[in-house]
Scaffold this motif. Structure first.
Motif, PDB file in Angstrom:
ATOM      1  N   VAL A 241     -33.100 -28.850   7.360  1.00 40.16           N
ATOM      2  CA  VAL A 241     -31.594 -28.897   7.130  1.00 40.16           C
ATOM      3  C   VAL A 241     -30.882 -27.634   7.676  1.00 40.16           C
ATOM      4  N   THR A 242     -30.129 -27.983   8.625  1.00 39.69           N
ATOM      5  CA  THR A 242     -29.338 -27.066   9.501  1.00 39.69           C
ATOM      6  C   THR A 242     -28.762 -25.968   8.709  1.00 39.69           C
ATOM      7  N   ASP A 243     -28.934 -24.578   8.992  1.00 39.12           N
ATOM      8  CA  ASP A 243     -28.271 -23.518   8.368  1.00 39.12           C
ATOM      9  C   ASP A 243     -28.237 -23.496   6.781  1.00 39.12           C
ATOM     10  N   LYS A 244     -29.341 -23.799   6.295  1.00 40.29           N
ATOM     11  CA  LYS A 244     -29.374 -23.665   4.825  1.00 40.29           C
ATOM     12  C   LYS A 244     -30.813 -22.924   4.541  1.00 40.29           C
ATOM     13  N   LEU A 245     -30.813 -21.994   3.617  1.00 43.17           N
ATOM     14  CA  LEU A 245     -32.093 -21.493   2.853  1.00 43.17           C
ATOM     15  C   LEU A 245     -32.230 -22.310   1.916  1.00 43.17           C
ATOM     16  N   LEU A 246     -33.475 -22.941   2.054  1.00 42.80           N
ATOM     17  CA  LEU A 246     -33.797 -24.033   0.877  1.00 42.80           C
ATOM     18  C   LEU A 246     -34.634 -23.208  -0.115  1.00 42.80           C
ATOM     19  N   THR A 247     -34.349 -23.422  -1.734  1.00 35.65           N
ATOM     20  CA  THR A 247     -34.909 -22.831  -2.469  1.00 35.65           C
ATOM     21  C   THR A 247     -35.531 -23.555  -3.634  1.00 35.65           C
ATOM     22  N   GLY A 248     -35.483 -24.820  -3.424  1.00 36.90           N
ATOM     23  CA  GLY A 248     -36.259 -25.656  -4.269  1.00 36.90           C
ATOM     24  C   GLY A 248     -36.418 -27.227  -3.965  1.00 36.90           C
ATOM     25  N   VAL A 249     -37.544 -27.839  -4.581  1.00 34.28           N
ATOM     26  CA  VAL A 249     -37.958 -29.104  -3.942  1.00 34.28           C
ATOM     27  C   VAL A 249     -38.441 -29.626  -5.472  1.00 34.28           C
ATOM     28  N   VAL A 250     -38.253 -31.115  -5.382  1.00 32.52           N
ATOM     29  CA  VAL A 250     -38.872 -31.825  -6.493  1.00 32.52           C
ATOM     30  C   VAL A 250     -39.037 -33.417  -5.851  1.00 32.52           C
ATOM     31  N   PHE A 251     -40.187 -34.014  -6.192  1.00 31.79           N
ATOM     32  CA  PHE A 251     -40.164 -35.389  -6.128  1.00 31.79           C
ATOM     33  C   PHE A 251     -39.550 -36.227  -7.301  1.00 31.79           C
ATOM     34  N   ASP A 252     -38.813 -37.268  -6.764  1.00 30.80           N
ATOM     35  CA  ASP A 252     -38.167 -38.160  -7.867  1.00 30.80           C
ATOM     36  C   ASP A 252     -39.458 -39.222  -8.397  1.00 30.80           C
ATOM     37  N   PRO A 253     -39.875 -38.919  -9.488  1.00 30.94           N
ATOM     38  CA  PRO A 253     -40.982 -39.985  -9.943  1.00 30.94           C
ATOM     39  C   PRO A 253     -40.904 -41.088 -10.097  1.00 30.94           C
ATOM     40  N   TYR A 263     -29.774 -22.570  -1.112  1.00 29.56           N
ATOM     41  CA  TYR A 263     -29.079 -21.201  -1.601  1.00 29.56           C
ATOM     42  C   TYR A 263     -27.538 -21.353  -1.355  1.00 29.56           C
ATOM     43  N   ASP A 264     -26.839 -20.987  -2.304  1.00 29.08           N
ATOM     44  CA  ASP A 264     -25.406 -20.844  -2.312  1.00 29.08           C
ATOM     45  C   ASP A 264     -24.662 -22.329  -1.821  1.00 29.08           C
ATOM     46  N   SER A 265     -25.212 -23.200  -2.528  1.00 29.38           N
ATOM     47  CA  SER A 265     -24.722 -24.698  -2.452  1.00 29.38           C
ATOM     48  C   SER A 265     -24.966 -25.223  -3.751  1.00 29.38           C
ATOM     49  N   ASN A 266     -24.050 -26.269  -4.082  1.00 25.79           N
ATOM     50  CA  ASN A 266     -24.096 -27.109  -5.446  1.00 25.79           C
ATOM     51  C   ASN A 266     -24.660 -28.350  -5.050  1.00 25.79           C
ATOM     52  N   GLU A 267     -24.907 -28.593  -3.884  1.00 25.90           N
ATOM     53  CA  GLU A 267     -25.267 -30.121  -3.432  1.00 25.90           C
ATOM     54  C   GLU A 267     -26.928 -30.110  -3.767  1.00 25.90           C
ATOM     55  N   LEU A 268     -27.189 -31.369  -3.958  1.00 28.52           N
ATOM     56  CA  LEU A 268     -28.634 -31.793  -4.263  1.00 28.52           C
ATOM     57  C   LEU A 268     -29.015 -32.624  -2.874  1.00 28.52           C
ATOM     58  N   LEU A 269     -29.729 -32.213  -2.327  1.00 29.36           N
ATOM     59  CA  LEU A 269     -30.167 -32.937  -0.880  1.00 29.36           C
ATOM     60  C   LEU A 269     -31.306 -33.966  -1.184  1.00 29.36           C
ATOM     61  N   VAL A 270     -31.107 -35.099  -0.782  1.00 28.49           N
ATOM     62  CA  VAL A 270     -31.731 -36.131  -1.236  1.00 28.49           C
ATOM     63  C   VAL A 270     -32.582 -36.758   0.137  1.00 28.49           C
ATOM     64  N   PHE A 271     -33.962 -36.866   0.178  1.00 29.05           N
ATOM     65  CA  PHE A 271     -34.578 -37.493   1.535  1.00 29.05           C
ATOM     66  C   PHE A 271     -35.357 -38.844   1.128  1.00 29.05           C
ATOM     67  N   PRO A 272     -34.739 -40.029   1.648  1.00 30.44           N
ATOM     68  CA  PRO A 272     -35.492 -41.167   1.469  1.00 30.44           C
ATOM     69  C   PRO A 272     -36.923 -41.390   1.729  1.00 30.44           C
ATOM     70  N   PHE A 273     -37.712 -40.336   0.994  1.00 34.51           N
ATOM     71  CA  PHE A 273     -38.977 -40.441   1.628  1.00 34.51           C
ATOM     72  C   PHE A 273     -39.809 -41.390   0.607  1.00 34.51           C
ATOM     73  N   LYS A 274     -40.764 -42.289   1.138  1.00 30.79           N
ATOM     74  CA  LYS A 274     -41.432 -43.270   0.429  1.00 30.79           C
ATOM     75  C   LYS A 274     -42.989 -43.095   0.224  1.00 30.79           C
ATOM     76  N   GLY A 275     -43.411 -41.925   0.432  1.00 33.34           N
ATOM     77  CA  GLY A 275     -44.708 -41.654   0.539  1.00 33.34           C
ATOM     78  C   GLY A 275     -45.602 -41.990   1.559  1.00 33.34           C
ATOM     79  N   LEU A 276     -46.820 -42.105   1.535  1.00 33.19           N
ATOM     80  CA  LEU A 276     -47.699 -42.340   2.657  1.00 33.19           C
ATOM     81  C   LEU A 276     -47.649 -43.600   3.223  1.00 33.19           C
TER      82      LEU A 276
END
Length: 276
Positions: A241-253, A263-276
């Motif tokens: 994620v260019t030019d971002k200090l990443l502060t949190g992460v969670v898996f969508d169950p 940091y300093d962003s109100n956006e929730l960045l979602v990656f379409p990760f489907k597992g193994l």
């Protein structure tokens, strides 16, 4: 199911029927423990977790506050849990606690892990904490390890403890035997958050280097003890994620996707990760 979060100087405990309700903001009740005289005697909190109806809070002086709580029903006008008993655990940490985790809020496991700013990691057996709240005494605990830099995030799943540090390392230990299973040079800068998916087979990490990584994690029930640990800890997904200090992460169950905060962003960045 209940989830506890520290929001500034306040505690927030959210109760909902399922992960679906939580994600759709249909929480049945949100309890606030703000400026509670029985809890907020410490300077500030540094980590929180729930074990059954026990609220555990790490503090800036190295102590751990354990409160036995009763929660009002959803239709009750009160929004603050009632503190029935309280115990303070001291002696394991001499500096500010940075992380405090249990397996899950609804898990039958009575194991808790704590870590501090000096890199000290402690495993607690919380099974005997209920009588302790009334009579006092000590809980069984042992020092798992002492890292070379501050612990910034800890996850506990299936008896496996993963610890992230400010130097970018992730170390994995067996919680019962204290055996060090693996060490990963994961990030070039400080790691800010770890998360394990619902199956206990994937772990995500994010840090100040703007990188998102997903690793195989040996906490799931499908782990083959005969398989080399290097296979279980291998990298399976990465993103920047260019030019971002990443502060949190969670898996969508529900879908298994990754959600990341910066940091300093109100956006929730979602990656379409489907597992193994």
């Amino acid at each position: 199911m209940r989830h506890v979060r520290i929001v500034g100087s306040a505690l927030r405990v959210i109760e909902c029927a399922s992960w679906t309700d939580l994600l759709q903001r249909k929480a049945g009740s949100a309890y606030f423990c703000t400026e509670h005289s029985q809890v907020n005697a410490e300077k500030y909190f540094c980590g929180a977790c729930l074990i059954s109806d026990m609220l555990c809070l790490g503090t800036s002086n190295g102590g751990i506050v354990v409160c036995s709580c009763t929660f009002p029903p959803v239709d009750d006008e009160r929004n603050t849990p009632i503190i029935v008993h309280r115990a303070d655990l001291f002696g394991a940490h001499e500096t500010a606690i940075t992380c405090l985790v249990s397996e899950t809020a609804d898990s039958a496991s009575q194991t808790m892990a704590s870590a501090d700013i000096t890199g000290r990691i402690v495993i607690w057996d919380m099974e005997g904490v209920t009588p302790l709240l009334s009579t006092g005494g000590d809980l069984p605990m042992f020092v798992l390890s002492t890292m070379e830099s501050a612990c910034t995030s800890v996850v506990l799943c299936g008896g496996i403890v993963a610890v992230a540090t400010a130097s970018g390392l992730i170390s994995m230990y067996h919680a019962d035997t204290k055996e060090k299973l693996a060490e990963i040079a994961a990030h070039a800068r400080c790691i800010n958050a770890l998360a394990v998916d619902a199956t206990g087979t994937l772990m995500a990490s994010v840090g100040d280097d703007s990188r998102v990584f997903v690793w195989r994690f040996p906490g799931g029930s499908t782990r083959d003890d005969a398989e080399p640990m290097a296979q279980w800890c291998r990298l399976v997904f990465s993103a920047t994620v260019t030019d971002k200090l990443l502060t949190g992460v969670v898996f969508d169950p529900l879908e298994g996707h990754l959600a990341v905060t910066a940091y300093d962003s109100n956006e929730l960045l979602v990656f379409p990760f489907k597992g193994l």
